[in-house]
Design an enzyme around this catalytic site. Sequence first.
Site, PDB file in Angstrom:
ATOM      1  N   ALA A 190       0.848  -1.295  -0.226  1.00 28.61           N
ATOM      2  CA  ALA A 190       0.297   0.055  -0.222  1.00 28.61           C
ATOM      3  C   ALA A 190       0.940   2.008  -0.101  1.00 28.61           C
ATOM      4  O   ALA A 190       0.217   2.742  -0.540  1.00 28.61           O
ATOM      5  CB  ALA A 190      -1.056  -0.130   1.580  1.00 28.61           C
ATOM      6  N   CYS A 240      27.160   3.318  -0.110  1.00 34.22           N
ATOM      7  CA  CYS A 240      27.863   3.283   0.217  1.00 34.22           C
ATOM      8  C   CYS A 240      27.828   2.442   2.106  1.00 34.22           C
ATOM      9  O   CYS A 240      27.276   3.569   2.210  1.00 34.22           O
ATOM     10  CB  CYS A 240      28.824   4.663   0.446  1.00 34.22           C
TER      11      CYS A 240
END
Length: 376
Positions: free
Chosen positions: A200, A325
């Site tokens: 949803a 990262c």
Amino acid sequence: MKFYYFDNAATTCLDNDVLKEMLPYSNIAYGNASSSYKLGRNSKIAIENSRKKVANVLGAKPNEIYFTSGGTESDNTALKGIAHANRFKGNHIITSSIEHPAILESAKELEKEGFNVTYLPVNNLGVIDLNQLENAITSSTILISIMFANNEIGTIQPIKEIGRIAKKHNIPFHTDAVQAIGNLRINVDELNIDALSMSAHKFYGPKGIGALYVRETVDFDRFMSGGHQERNMRAGTENIAGIVGLGTAIDLAYKNLEAHNKKIKYLRDYFLNNMTKEFPDIKINGSMKNRLPGNANISFRNVQGSKLLKTLDEVGIYASAGSACSAGITRLSHVLEAIGMPEEYSHNSLRVTIGKNNTKEEVNFLIYSLRKILRS
Ligand SMILES: *Cc1c(COP(=O)(O)O)cnc(C)c1O
């Protein structure tokens, strides 16, 4: 500070109209749907209304819809549940190399249990090869799971053809449609889809609620053990407010689909056209033909995506990068890797996903900011 939200593939803003429908089920109408008195029956009715709305959008039957805690649980249930229930028929599963981690990690776990998994490669636009799919099928193949549209590059797979191949070989076909629901019209019979995941919060509904469609002829094992909720297939007291939110959100999304998509696609193309004009050496990742309307994924030659995101964040612009990262090591996204992105563009991607609440002024500010950052 005002912010500029361009990360609608990560999540969307809960619609006020959806919230309004949900609120009574958070406090006033709090009955347990398993209780037989009126307060409980009211909750049950609310759940079944939502189930009908979801079934209606998909062209499915209400008893083929199961509410879950989101896309991740739907994907886990579909992959592991169908694999386990059909284990006596075979141990081979086919998926793609660009799936969401909810599928890829589930597939890895199934491999540990002794299943064989084929991870189909994709071409440089992110599309699987239908001949490769058909050639991968063996007599022990029990499940094909290919995502409808990719969350990073927006590429839409040839779902109808995949469904046709699966049906021809009598193999259940699951699709992770978390990015597609609310953006594309999907009829499970026309497309021969046997199982489908949705969430949803990707279509302006609440977080922590999703649904799984499973065709009534397909067997699957349940993921949660406990009570008899969801016709014994998903135990746990139902998240009524969430279910009402999902039902309202999916209804709204499909009522206004064409108008929203027209606006979203216009803004996306406006952004891409301006970027290409300003920066002729950028690369647009993924297919422009078969693509989600709001997805723009571009790579720069010499600008690190993570650094770019940080600078954008400072001026209140929220977007996403293709590489994450962590602990000082930058990892390229498995999707960008799979489409064979050239070395000089690796780590330099930016994903901008436009939603129905974005305006042209916001896109102009994004373009202006990128110009300022990249030219300085
Ligand atoms: C967001 C997403 C999921 C996970 O859904 P959650 O509801 O956040 O668990 C799975 N697949 C795709 C393609 C997604 O974009």
